[in-house]
Write a protein that holds these residues in place. Structure first.
Motif, PDB file in Angstrom:
ATOM      1  N   TYR A 278     -12.693   4.493   8.465  1.00 32.14           N
ATOM      2  CA  TYR A 278     -12.593   3.575   9.595  1.00 32.14           C
ATOM      3  C   TYR A 278     -12.476   4.400  10.872  1.00 32.14           C
ATOM      4  O   TYR A 278     -12.220   5.607  10.836  1.00 32.14           O
TER       5      TYR A 278
ATOM      6  N   VAL B 225     -14.694  -0.658  10.339  1.00 28.56           N
ATOM      7  CA  VAL B 225     -14.316  -0.309   8.967  1.00 28.56           C
ATOM      8  C   VAL B 225     -15.574  -0.296   8.107  1.00 28.56           C
ATOM      9  O   VAL B 225     -16.343  -1.254   8.104  1.00 28.56           O
TER      10      VAL B 225
ATOM     11  N   VAL C  93     -11.792  -5.725   3.799  1.00 27.61           N
ATOM     12  CA  VAL C  93     -12.841  -5.114   2.974  1.00 27.61           C
ATOM     13  C   VAL C  93     -12.625  -5.589   1.542  1.00 27.61           C
ATOM     14  O   VAL C  93     -11.508  -5.509   1.032  1.00 27.61           O
TER      15      VAL C  93
ATOM     16  N   ILE D 134     -11.781   4.435   1.941  1.00 36.46           N
ATOM     17  CA  ILE D 134     -12.299   3.600   3.021  1.00 36.46           C
ATOM     18  C   ILE D 134     -12.203   4.379   4.325  1.00 36.46           C
ATOM     19  O   ILE D 134     -11.114   4.799   4.734  1.00 36.46           O
TER      20      ILE D 134
ATOM     21  N   PRO E 246     -15.935   0.577   1.056  1.00 36.69           N
ATOM     22  CA  PRO E 246     -15.476   1.734   0.289  1.00 36.69           C
ATOM     23  C   PRO E 246     -16.648   2.620  -0.136  1.00 36.69           C
ATOM     24  O   PRO E 246     -17.744   2.129  -0.412  1.00 36.69           O
TER      25      PRO E 246
END
Length: 130
Positions: free
Chosen positions: A50, A33, A123, A48, A36
């Motif tokens: 991933y 991940v 996150v 975001i 942002p």
């Protein structure tokens, strides 16, 4: 053009082809991940990105889907420790709008087709006051 010595093959990045059942044990799924994307945060938008390794993200659910090889699943997303989450099987970046200014956290979990988690990452970010 010769390939770079540190170049990875498509198989290294994408894993086993989805059209060939695996005959050996599958490695554990992995979730990567990114933080942002900074630019949109200034407008109150959270983007975001991933990716999953050793698991294909597809909109297939239920007990029989656990038998698919290579392994399939999706993600669950929880915002700010709320008691609910949503499932996403698009494989596309997460995009959220409307969060109030301030500190937030998003938990992204990689789950199997029966919604059982393999792994997850949180996150944290700040949406600035407009």
């Amino acid at each position: 053009m010769p390939a770079s010595l540190d170049a990875k093959t498509a198989h290294d990045i994408l894993g086993a082809p989805g059209v060939v059942p695996l005959t050996t044990a599958q490695p554990e799924p992995k979730l990567i991940v990114d933080p942002p994307v900074p630019g949109p945060l200034s407008f109150g938008r959270v983007v975001i990105e991933y990716r999953a390794e050793n698991l294909r993200i597809v909109p297939v659910f239920g007990p029989k889907a656990l038998e698919v090889s290579p392994r399939i699943g999706h993600i669950h997303v929880t915002v700010d420790d709320l008691p609910w989450h949503w499932a996403d099987a698009s494989g596309e970046p997460l995009i959220m709008n409307g969060l109030p200014p301030g500190r937030h956290k998003v938990l992204i979990e990689l789950v199997n087709a029966n919604h059982v988690p393999f792994t997850g990452q949180t996150v944290e970010f700040v949406i600035p006051v407009q």
